[in-house]
Scaffold this motif. Sequence first.
Motif, PDB file in Angstrom:
ATOM      1  N   UNK A 133     -50.331  43.145  28.599  1.00 40.58           N
ATOM      2  CA  UNK A 133     -49.648  43.879  27.867  1.00 40.58           C
ATOM      3  C   UNK A 133     -48.211  43.456  26.952  1.00 40.58           C
ATOM      4  N   UNK A 134     -48.483  43.595  25.341  1.00 38.51           N
ATOM      5  CA  UNK A 134     -47.687  42.935  24.638  1.00 38.51           C
ATOM      6  C   UNK A 134     -47.105  44.105  23.811  1.00 38.51           C
ATOM      7  N   UNK A 135     -46.147  43.789  22.815  1.00 39.41           N
ATOM      8  CA  UNK A 135     -45.469  44.778  22.206  1.00 39.41           C
ATOM      9  C   UNK A 135     -44.788  44.198  21.179  1.00 39.41           C
ATOM     10  N   UNK A 136     -43.896  45.287  20.503  1.00 38.54           N
ATOM     11  CA  UNK A 136     -43.040  44.804  19.323  1.00 38.54           C
ATOM     12  C   UNK A 136     -41.447  45.367  19.480  1.00 38.54           C
ATOM     13  N   UNK A 137     -40.610  45.338  18.756  1.00 43.02           N
ATOM     14  CA  UNK A 137     -39.320  45.617  19.049  1.00 43.02           C
ATOM     15  C   UNK A 137     -38.967  46.864  17.913  1.00 43.02           C
ATOM     16  N   UNK A 138     -38.135  47.607  18.207  1.00 48.24           N
ATOM     17  CA  UNK A 138     -37.441  48.926  17.676  1.00 48.24           C
ATOM     18  C   UNK A 138     -37.255  48.215  15.956  1.00 48.24           C
ATOM     19  N   UNK A 139     -37.479  48.886  15.050  1.00 53.50           N
ATOM     20  CA  UNK A 139     -36.992  48.569  13.712  1.00 53.50           C
ATOM     21  C   UNK A 139     -35.541  49.089  13.530  1.00 53.50           C
ATOM     22  N   UNK A 140     -35.258  50.154  14.220  1.00 47.56           N
ATOM     23  CA  UNK A 140     -33.911  50.663  14.195  1.00 47.56           C
ATOM     24  C   UNK A 140     -33.026  49.506  14.845  1.00 47.56           C
ATOM     25  N   UNK A 141     -31.932  49.244  14.120  1.00 46.39           N
ATOM     26  CA  UNK A 141     -31.053  47.964  14.426  1.00 46.39           C
ATOM     27  C   UNK A 141     -30.028  48.213  15.855  1.00 46.39           C
ATOM     28  N   UNK A 142     -29.835  49.543  15.717  1.00 42.78           N
ATOM     29  CA  UNK A 142     -28.955  49.732  17.028  1.00 42.78           C
ATOM     30  C   UNK A 142     -29.812  49.689  18.274  1.00 42.78           C
ATOM     31  N   UNK A 143     -30.956  50.456  18.192  1.00 41.27           N
ATOM     32  CA  UNK A 143     -31.901  50.295  19.279  1.00 41.27           C
ATOM     33  C   UNK A 143     -32.238  48.772  19.527  1.00 41.27           C
ATOM     34  N   UNK A 144     -32.516  47.780  18.631  1.00 43.00           N
ATOM     35  CA  UNK A 144     -32.855  46.697  18.897  1.00 43.00           C
ATOM     36  C   UNK A 144     -31.838  45.833  19.403  1.00 43.00           C
ATOM     37  N   UNK A 146     -29.385  46.953  21.450  1.00 47.64           N
ATOM     38  CA  UNK A 146     -29.161  47.519  22.608  1.00 47.64           C
ATOM     39  C   UNK A 146     -30.464  46.805  23.302  1.00 47.64           C
ATOM     40  N   UNK A 147     -31.583  46.893  23.050  1.00 48.84           N
ATOM     41  CA  UNK A 147     -32.479  46.193  24.001  1.00 48.84           C
ATOM     42  C   UNK A 147     -32.291  44.826  24.289  1.00 48.84           C
ATOM     43  N   UNK A 148     -31.784  44.091  23.264  1.00 45.28           N
ATOM     44  CA  UNK A 148     -31.417  42.660  23.253  1.00 45.28           C
ATOM     45  C   UNK A 148     -30.275  42.361  24.288  1.00 45.28           C
ATOM     46  N   UNK A 149     -29.282  43.241  23.999  1.00 44.36           N
ATOM     47  CA  UNK A 149     -28.098  42.903  24.817  1.00 44.36           C
ATOM     48  C   UNK A 149     -28.209  43.496  26.566  1.00 44.36           C
ATOM     49  N   UNK A 150     -29.362  44.357  26.539  1.00 40.26           N
ATOM     50  CA  UNK A 150     -29.497  44.746  27.805  1.00 40.26           C
ATOM     51  C   UNK A 150     -29.801  43.681  28.809  1.00 40.26           C
ATOM     52  N   UNK A 151     -30.570  42.572  28.240  1.00 44.42           N
ATOM     53  CA  UNK A 151     -31.092  41.575  29.167  1.00 44.42           C
ATOM     54  C   UNK A 151     -32.507  41.800  29.445  1.00 44.42           C
ATOM     55  N   UNK A 152     -33.235  42.851  28.645  1.00 39.04           N
ATOM     56  CA  UNK A 152     -34.522  43.311  28.743  1.00 39.04           C
ATOM     57  C   UNK A 152     -35.529  42.009  28.822  1.00 39.04           C
ATOM     58  N   UNK A 153     -35.348  41.003  27.804  1.00 32.84           N
ATOM     59  CA  UNK A 153     -36.092  39.995  27.609  1.00 32.84           C
ATOM     60  C   UNK A 153     -36.045  38.732  28.623  1.00 32.84           C
ATOM     61  N   UNK A 154     -35.047  38.935  29.482  1.00 29.55           N
ATOM     62  CA  UNK A 154     -35.049  37.847  30.572  1.00 29.55           C
ATOM     63  C   UNK A 154     -36.125  38.267  31.624  1.00 29.55           C
ATOM     64  N   UNK A 155     -36.696  39.528  31.514  1.00 30.74           N
ATOM     65  CA  UNK A 155     -37.665  39.801  32.623  1.00 30.74           C
ATOM     66  C   UNK A 155     -39.035  39.920  32.180  1.00 30.74           C
ATOM     67  N   UNK A 156     -39.257  39.805  30.874  1.00 31.71           N
ATOM     68  CA  UNK A 156     -40.475  39.680  30.167  1.00 31.71           C
ATOM     69  C   UNK A 156     -40.675  38.364  29.530  1.00 31.71           C
ATOM     70  N   UNK A 157     -42.040  37.935  29.259  1.00 29.24           N
ATOM     71  CA  UNK A 157     -42.377  36.796  28.400  1.00 29.24           C
ATOM     72  C   UNK A 157     -42.064  36.901  27.052  1.00 29.24           C
ATOM     73  N   UNK A 158     -41.153  36.416  26.255  1.00 28.48           N
ATOM     74  CA  UNK A 158     -40.766  36.541  25.000  1.00 28.48           C
ATOM     75  C   UNK A 158     -40.166  35.366  24.385  1.00 28.48           C
ATOM     76  N   UNK A 159     -40.085  35.355  23.197  1.00 29.79           N
ATOM     77  CA  UNK A 159     -39.520  34.261  22.348  1.00 29.79           C
ATOM     78  C   UNK A 159     -38.130  34.546  22.042  1.00 29.79           C
ATOM     79  N   UNK A 160     -37.646  35.782  22.427  1.00 28.42           N
ATOM     80  CA  UNK A 160     -36.270  36.448  22.146  1.00 28.42           C
ATOM     81  C   UNK A 160     -35.246  36.258  23.371  1.00 28.42           C
ATOM     82  N   UNK A 161     -35.875  35.401  24.354  1.00 29.67           N
ATOM     83  CA  UNK A 161     -34.973  35.446  25.657  1.00 29.67           C
ATOM     84  C   UNK A 161     -33.738  34.652  25.307  1.00 29.67           C
ATOM     85  N   UNK A 162     -33.596  33.629  24.220  1.00 34.98           N
ATOM     86  CA  UNK A 162     -32.464  32.773  24.150  1.00 34.98           C
ATOM     87  C   UNK A 162     -31.645  33.606  23.067  1.00 34.98           C
TER      88      UNK A 162
END
Length: 358
Positions: A133-144, A146-162
């Motif tokens: 499973x792969x995916x993209x990010x929300x285009x909406x800045x607020x949602x994007x 929130x997803x970043x600040x939540x720490x979501x990318x620490x639990x999935x393989x992503x270039x946005x971890x850092x």
Amino acid sequence: MKKLYATEEWKRRSSKRSLRTLKRKRKSCKYSGGKEEESKEKSEEKRNSKSARASYENVKKRKGRIEIKAPANFSLINNIDETLLFFDTVHYYSTKNQQKIYFDLSEVKELTTDAILYTLSRLEYYHERRVNIIGNNPNDETCDNMLLASGFYKYVYSQRVGKTPSDSNIYSIESGSTVLPQKAQEVKNFAARCLNKSDLSDTRSIYTTLIECMANTKHHAYAARSLHSKWWLMASYDQNSKKIHFTFLDNGFGIPRTIRKKNTEKINEKLREMVSKVVAVESLDAILINSALKGEFRTQTSKAYRGKGLPRIYETAQQNKIDTLVIISRKGFVNSSSREVRPLKRIFYGTLLSWQFL
């Protein structure tokens, strides 16, 4: 209570007791995690996946992958039917295709913490089954953000971890498999800082509620087929309402499958299972959740000192220490604040608790 759960002796004894209990339950097919229960699980998954394929329209078949678009209001609390339909559609294609599945979050305009945690739970489920499973990010800045600040990318393989930004209004995702008093204390401190509450007694209910949730996960949520329990936790502060929203999720079999049922309820359940193969039948899961929440003697162990976790959380809500308590499990949705008890059309895998601190 804090001292009890924090001692090394308690942790060691609790782990040994849980391990013995799970091993014993493995031998019994009567337990909800036995072969009979797993068979029910697979049958329900199959029925839900078929109906999801016919109902969900936001699916595109590209070369080498299946794109499934998430609803604009990606929320279990506010838009549960459409959100569960999205996850059921993902599940259908995960069992029917060897192609990649693409989570399209581009058009998400509303995003809540419960949807973030449930997405992580399902992604882990598919990862264990080697579904790509792969995916993209929300285009909406607020949602994007929130997803970043939540720490979501620490639990999935992503270039946005850092690239995770710091947000003082969000307590990022934590997960565990046992009672972790230090994490409950961190969340309590987060709430005290956001609300400017210096009196520790004001935020004590936060600590005790989280401890009860973690303990419930360890004692009740998990099937005998697994020796590993898992929960996720996240909190966020809304500056407009001046409230803190908490979300706690475990990925076990769910409350309706792990509580003790009366004989009449068992017979009713069997009849409904047979009839549901022909026509749609409303689930009784919401009624069972509400019953467990109000403290009716529902523990499978039949021991009087067990099954106290949910009633204690409910009591905290009744004392107006927390607000908008919502529980979702299997095909049941319960909002104790609005007294809404309703069946769901689709299965929610695990148990989710959501509430606000006043």
